[in-house]
Design a protein around this motif. Structure first.
Motif, PDB file in Angstrom:
ATOM      1  N   TYR A 158       0.833  -1.205   0.000  1.00 51.45           N
ATOM      2  CA  TYR A 158       0.000   0.000   0.000  1.00 51.45           C
ATOM      3  C   TYR A 158       0.866   1.253   0.000  1.00 51.45           C
ATOM      4  N   ILE A 159       1.883   1.264   0.870  1.00 52.28           N
ATOM      5  CA  ILE A 159       2.764   2.431   0.950  1.00 52.28           C
ATOM      6  C   ILE A 159       3.510   2.610  -0.377  1.00 52.28           C
ATOM      7  N   LEU A 160       3.987   1.477  -0.947  1.00 56.64           N
ATOM      8  CA  LEU A 160       4.717   1.574  -2.218  1.00 56.64           C
ATOM      9  C   LEU A 160       3.809   2.121  -3.316  1.00 56.64           C
ATOM     10  N   ALA A 161       2.563   1.664  -3.348  1.00 61.47           N
ATOM     11  CA  ALA A 161       1.663   2.069  -4.434  1.00 61.47           C
ATOM     12  C   ALA A 161       1.129   3.486  -4.247  1.00 61.47           C
ATOM     13  N   GLU A 162       0.936   3.905  -2.973  1.00 59.75           N
ATOM     14  CA  GLU A 162       0.238   5.164  -2.724  1.00 59.75           C
ATOM     15  C   GLU A 162       1.156   6.315  -2.327  1.00 59.75           C
TER      16      GLU A 162
END
Lengths: 281, 259
Positions: free
Chosen positions: A88-92
């Motif tokens: 999630y952190i990588l994508a957002e």
């Protein structure tokens, strides 16, 4: 086109024969072996469910399946819980041009050899290893101690591998999610938490399930990790299978256990089938 | 960095630490001077890399791994490509079933595939050798090659193939001169993916080999002597090789597609 049909079969034939001869036939032969029996050193070729009865009645055989299921479930759950926030952190939160590099970095250790990866964890967890040394330096433990040779070490070794795998599958489904969906949820008054629970999470569930299924299948069939890291307190199913082969040369029993392993994986597949559109990948 | 992104950054840092920790320890202690790859670090020294290169069994296993990998991957790509061509370009009865059969090995544990082969070879009296390992590696890589090439067979190649046929090319000429070159990135990717899987595969190689073994099997037997910086050295070496494979694949295939 009709004349070409023979040609098409001819082109298909080598691959088909290879798969039939070296994949399908061996599985059938293994199925037959599982219904035979080894008595003394001889193979008795009469149909019997002896091996399966042994499995049900001998506790160390059945327990290895229970151990395998427990370890696999633990690994799958921990890996999802660790991987989802990372994906999630990588994508957002990570700028788009850094995402690719971040992903490549995340799976870099994947390219260490499979056997060596478990050995590396032994370096970290063993007595006098990095972890023990570190804990002594900060004064948490007084004597060097070993964190290897138990179920926890096996789980750590597995989680290390499957966090990488699940991060990939979850990331892939997160970036496919159109940003407009979340904007729509926000416009309709949903806060970030509600929009995550009701919009993001359900729509990324297929990515989670594909990763979870792969984790389950690869984890429950793995021999190396528990053999190197798990010690000899308890055995997992693949270890029991290998023990039947290498120490006892009991191929019928090993075949029966392998059939049971296959049945468990098939059940897992049926349970997740609605999320697994593998042909869509 | 504000208060909201700090926990996220910390989390990423911790998890990357967890992911990299064993690899860093592996590589660091391959340069250890003394006999045990545990702290304190007393290197750097290349002694264990020299020991690795002087180990004949290890070097034999390395050569075996390359041989088995290259030959089995070539076979897997060739068979996979021909099957993909047949199923994508011709309407065959039971095509769905045939596709299912060809990709079925992807869903079965390597342990079970290896055991099936071991039992079959044993009952037929086939001696265990590098050949039997190669056969097993084709079994696991063929479905992958087939699936990758099949997914890349599009209308674009079909038009070119039809044009070639109209101009009088025979079927084998179409395959060799039109289809294969147009699918080059897919073939290349399949080959290198197969090579990577074969290079790293342990359980099948372990079950169906005897005297000549591949690198993972030899490393496995080294593990019995416990922690040893030589194992670190060969482990780091394998890591670098695999990493170069991936880099090559990335540079040649993915960059080309982006361009």
């Amino acid at each position: 086109m009709m004349a070409n049909r023979h040609l098409a079969w001819g082109l298909l034939l080598p691959a088909l024969l290879w798969t039939l001869a070296f994949f399908a036939a061996p599985l059938v032969i293994m199925g037959m072996y599982s219904l035979w029996q080894r008595v003394g050193m001889k193979l008795v070729q009469t149909w019997t469910t002896h091996n399966y009865q042994q499995f049900a009645s001998k506790s160390f055989l059945f327990e290895s399946l229970v151990n395998s299921l427990e370890v696999t479930a633990t690994v799958t759950i921990i890996s999802i819980l660790l991987a989802y926030p990372l994906a999630y952190i990588l994508a957002e939160r990570v700028p788009a041009r850094w995402q690719r590099l971040a992903l490549v970095m995340a799976i870099l250790p994947f390219w260490t050899s499979y056997v060596v990866r478990s050995y590396s964890w032994l370096l970290v967890l063993s007595e006098g290893g990095i972890l023990s040394n570190f804990l002594m330096d900060i004064g948490l433990i007084a004597e060097p101690m070993s964190f290897a040779n138990n179920r926890g070490a096996t789980v750590v070794g597995f989680v290390h591998f499957f966090v990488m795998l699940l991060t990939l599958t979850i990331y892939a489904s997160l970036v496919q999610l159109p940003p407009s969906y979340r904007k729509a949820a926000a416009d309709l008054g949903a806060g970030p938490v509600r929009s995550f629970i009701h919009v993001v999470l359900p729509l990324t569930l297929p990515g989670v399930m594909v990763g979870a299924f792969l984790t389950f299948v690869l984890c429950i069939g793995d021999y190396i990790t528990p053999q190197i890291l798990g010690g000899n307190q308890e055995l997992l199913l693949p270890q029991t299978i290998m023990m039947q082969i290498s120490r006892r040369s009991d191929f019928p029993m090993a075949s029966a256990l392998a059939m049971i392993l296959m049945a468990v994986v098939s059940l897992a597949y049926l349970a997740c089938a609605r999320w697994l559109k593998l042909d869509r990948l | 960095m504000n208060i909201r992104t700090l926990p996220a950054a910390l989390y990423v840092l911790l998890l990357y630490g967890f992911i990299f920790l064993p690899v860093l320890v592996l590589v660091l202690f391959s340069f250890q001077e003394s006999r045990l790859p545990v702290p304190p670090f007393d290197g750097p020294s290349l002694a264990w890399y020299r020991a690795m290169l002087a180990d004949d069994r290890l070097m034999d296993a390395l050569v075996n791994s390359v041989l088995v990998g290259v030959v089995s991957s070539l076979v897997a790509v060739t068979l996979g490509f021909l099957a993909a061509y047949a199923l994508a370009r011709h309407r065959l009865p039971l095509a769905g079933l045939l596709r299912g059969l060809l990709t079925a090995p992807l869903t079965i544990s390597y342990l079970i595939i290896g055991m099936g082969l071991l039992i079959t070879f044993n009952s037929l009296g086939v001696p265990k050798s590098l050949w039997t390992i190669g056969i097993g590696h084709v079994v696991i890589n063929l479905p992958l090659c087939f699936a990758i090439v099949y997914s890349q067979m599009g209308a674009q190649q079909a038009h070119a193939e039809r044009a070639a046929r109209d101009l009088g090319a025979r079927e084998w000429q179409v395959i060799v001169l039109i289809t294969a070159p147009m699918l080059w990135p897919a073939l290349f990717a399949s080959f290198f993916l197969s090579l990577t899987f074969s290079w790293d595969e342990f359980i099948i190689a372990f079950l169906v080999s005897r005297f000549d073994v591949t690198l993972p099997v030899e490393i496995w037997s080294m593990l019995r002597s416990g922690l040893n910086p030589k194992t670190n050295a060969i482990g780091s070496f394998v890591f670098v090789i695999s990493f170069l494979f991936v880099l090559l694949l990335d540079l040649v295939v993915l960059r080309k597609r982006a361009a």
